[in-house]
Design a protein around this motif. Structure first.
Motif, PDB file in Angstrom:
ATOM      1  N   SER A   1       0.833  -1.206   0.000  1.00 24.60           N
ATOM      2  CA  SER A   1       0.000   0.000   0.000  1.00 24.60           C
ATOM      3  C   SER A   1       0.866   1.253   0.000  1.00 24.60           C
TER       4      SER A   1
ATOM      5  N   SER B   1       3.425   1.242  -3.229  1.00 27.85           N
ATOM      6  CA  SER B   1       2.793   1.050  -4.537  1.00 27.85           C
ATOM      7  C   SER B   1       3.255   2.071  -5.572  1.00 27.85           C
TER       8      SER B   1
ATOM      9  N   GLY C   1      -2.639  -4.990  -8.311  1.00 26.29           N
ATOM     10  CA  GLY C   1      -3.569  -5.786  -7.520  1.00 26.29           C
ATOM     11  C   GLY C   1      -3.241  -7.268  -7.568  1.00 26.29           C
TER      12      GLY C   1
ATOM     13  N   SER D   1      -2.159  -9.459  -4.399  1.00 26.00           N
ATOM     14  CA  SER D   1      -3.081 -10.549  -4.073  1.00 26.00           C
ATOM     15  C   SER D   1      -2.431 -11.919  -4.209  1.00 26.00           C
TER      16      SER D   1
ATOM     17  N   ALA E   1      -7.431  -6.406   2.737  1.00 25.77           N
ATOM     18  CA  ALA E   1      -7.384  -6.046   1.316  1.00 25.77           C
ATOM     19  C   ALA E   1      -7.255  -4.539   1.133  1.00 25.77           C
TER      20      ALA E   1
ATOM     21  N   LEU F   1      -3.342  -2.547   0.326  1.00 27.19           N
ATOM     22  CA  LEU F   1      -3.006  -2.012  -0.998  1.00 27.19           C
ATOM     23  C   LEU F   1      -3.719  -0.719  -1.355  1.00 27.19           C
ATOM     24  N   TRP F   2      -5.041  -0.628  -1.131  1.00 30.21           N
ATOM     25  CA  TRP F   2      -5.816   0.445  -1.750  1.00 30.21           C
ATOM     26  C   TRP F   2      -6.120   1.652  -0.874  1.00 30.21           C
TER      27      TRP F   2
ATOM     28  N   ALA G   1      -9.288 -11.291   1.006  1.00 34.92           N
ATOM     29  CA  ALA G   1      -8.284 -10.264   0.701  1.00 34.92           C
ATOM     30  C   ALA G   1      -7.793 -10.393  -0.736  1.00 34.92           C
TER      31      ALA G   1
ATOM     32  N   GLN H   1      -8.604  -7.452  -3.370  1.00 33.88           N
ATOM     33  CA  GLN H   1      -7.487  -6.693  -3.941  1.00 33.88           C
ATOM     34  C   GLN H   1      -7.476  -6.779  -5.464  1.00 33.88           C
TER      35      GLN H   1
END
Length: 418
Positions: free
Chosen positions: A29, A32, A47, A51, A234, A238-239, A357, A361
């Motif tokens: 996250s 990235s 992603g 993942s 999730a 990352l997001w 997750a 993701q």
């Protein structure tokens, strides 16, 4: 005293490896932007990379449970830590997407064994009366790894590259694994541990695992942990940072502060919910309330008009609090099966978090790319992210239904005792 030293030394080394695992899980996250720029990754590709860890981790949970029950906690922790170290080094030196995927996969593979070993260790060494608190404390310390992956890592990027940061934690994992190998031996006492039971005969263990697969309670807990922890992992893994940086045009270090607060609350909440469950002597109400809280938070993020500041911080705090009962869920799982099948059962329930997750993701990135292409945008907007947030909202809604169908734990199904 020898047993007491063995107990805490083994726990400290296992938790150190587990903490590193949480760092690797949430670092993408924060890293990235650097990773995308250097390796030319799209949102969908990023992603998939993140993942991959979760996919392998998920697929290996039940094999890891059987492996740990068969070879013993110490051996599973050493082997898992070694594979995790190799994965970290592959990830850190990856020259292209293929090696990056291999590194992510090896991280998931190694950590699946480490997780089951640590959870089985807790179930073996600590009394049932304190199991929820011990599990909560374990998740608090593990959450420190995820906290380090946020704001501290964002600041480290001012001096170090993302590769150097990954390699440093790979070296830390190697050190903890070496300590587990050198300083910790099998329990010399007469304590009847789950791993000793598992070595008596394979057939009863396999029969018990089949009963676990038919246990309705275990599958309900599977959905509950998916709804609370799977969606949280999730998003924060990352997001969360991209949503804040692209949706509100702020710097990654500032965005990481929100994720840091969430993960801190998640860790503190793990201890609180564990203590509270032991205090009131029941677990179902805690699981129901936190599943409902998860739905409320995702719904607000997806459909409400929210801004940075106290409103956003409140949502992120509540999100962390909703993921806190993971230790309570694992404790409830332990109480739903026979001791010799605890590793397998906890691994099965944990699959719910990491299968979710992985799906969220990957699905999140695909949705963002679809919306961006449809609206001819160069980068996702806040509205794009809000469309993608409907995905964790749907999954968390299933968790509420499952939590209401749970029975209170405390006794093992007689069919699982033989």
């Amino acid at each position: 005293m020898p047993n007491a030293w063995l107990k805490w030394a083994g726990w400290c080394f296992l938790i150190s490896i587990f903490m590193s695992g949480f760092f690797f899980r949430f670092a993408p996250s924060t890293l990235s932007g650097s990773m995308q720029q250097e390796l030319s990754l799209t949102a969908s590709t990023l992603g998939i990379v993140a993942s991959m860890h979760f996919w392998i981790y998920t697929l290996m949970q039940m094999p890891a449970g059987m492996f740990t029950d068969s070879v013993g906690i110490r051996n599973a922790g050493i082997i898992g830590g070694g594979i995790t170290t190799i994965g970290a080094f592959c990830f850190g030196i990856a020259p292209n997407l293929v090696v990056l995927l291999v590194g992510s996969a090896l991280l998931g593979l190694g950590l699946s064994a480490v997780f089951v070993a640590l959870m089985s260790y807790n179930a073996t060494w600590f009394s049932s009366e304190r199991h929820s608190l011990v599990m909560g404390t374990t998740m608090l310390l593990a959450a420190l790894g995820s906290v380090i992956a946020q704001t501290p890592t964002a600041h480290l990027l001012n001096w170090l590259s993302w590769r150097e940061i990954i390699l440093f934690f790979g070296a830390f994992t190697l050190l903890a694994t070496a300590c587990l190998l050198v300083f910790c031996k099998s329990d010399p006492g007469s304590k009847k541990t789950s791993e000793a039971k598992a070595k008596k005969t394979v057939h009863p263990l396999q029969c018990g695992n089949r009963y676990v697969l038919r246990n309705r309670q275990v599958w309900l807990l599977f959905v509950c942990v998916a709804a609370t922890n799977g969606t949280l992992y999730a998003f924060l893994g990352l997001w969360a940072v991209p949503l804040l940086t692209e949706g509100f045009s702020i710097r990654p270090a500032q965005a990481a502060q929100y994720a840091t607060v969430t993960l801190t609350i998640y860790g503190i909440g793990s201890v609180f919910w564990g203590w509270f469950a032991d205090r009131i002597g029941t677990k179902k109400p805690i699981i129901v309330v936190t599943c409902m809280l998860s739905v409320v938070v995702w719904a607000c993020m997806a459909f409400a008009e929210w801004e940075l500041g106290w409103v956003a911080m409140a949502l992120f705090v509540l999100l962390g609090l909703s993921g806190g009962p993971v230790g309570v869920i694992f404790a409830a799982t332990k109480e739903s099966v026979a001791l010799e099948n605890v590793g397998f059962a906890i691994a099965l329930v944990n699959m719910g978090a990491f299968l979710t997750a992985a799906l969220v993701q990957s699905g999140f990135g695909i949705i963002l790319d679809i919306v961006a292409n449809a609206e001819l945008e160069m980068a996702p907007t806040l509205q794009s992210y809000q469309i993608a947030l409907v995905l964790p909202l749907m999954i968390s809604s299933l968790g509420v239904v499952s939590s209401l169908l749970l029975r209170e734990t405390g006794s093992v199904d007689p069919m699982l005792k033989g």
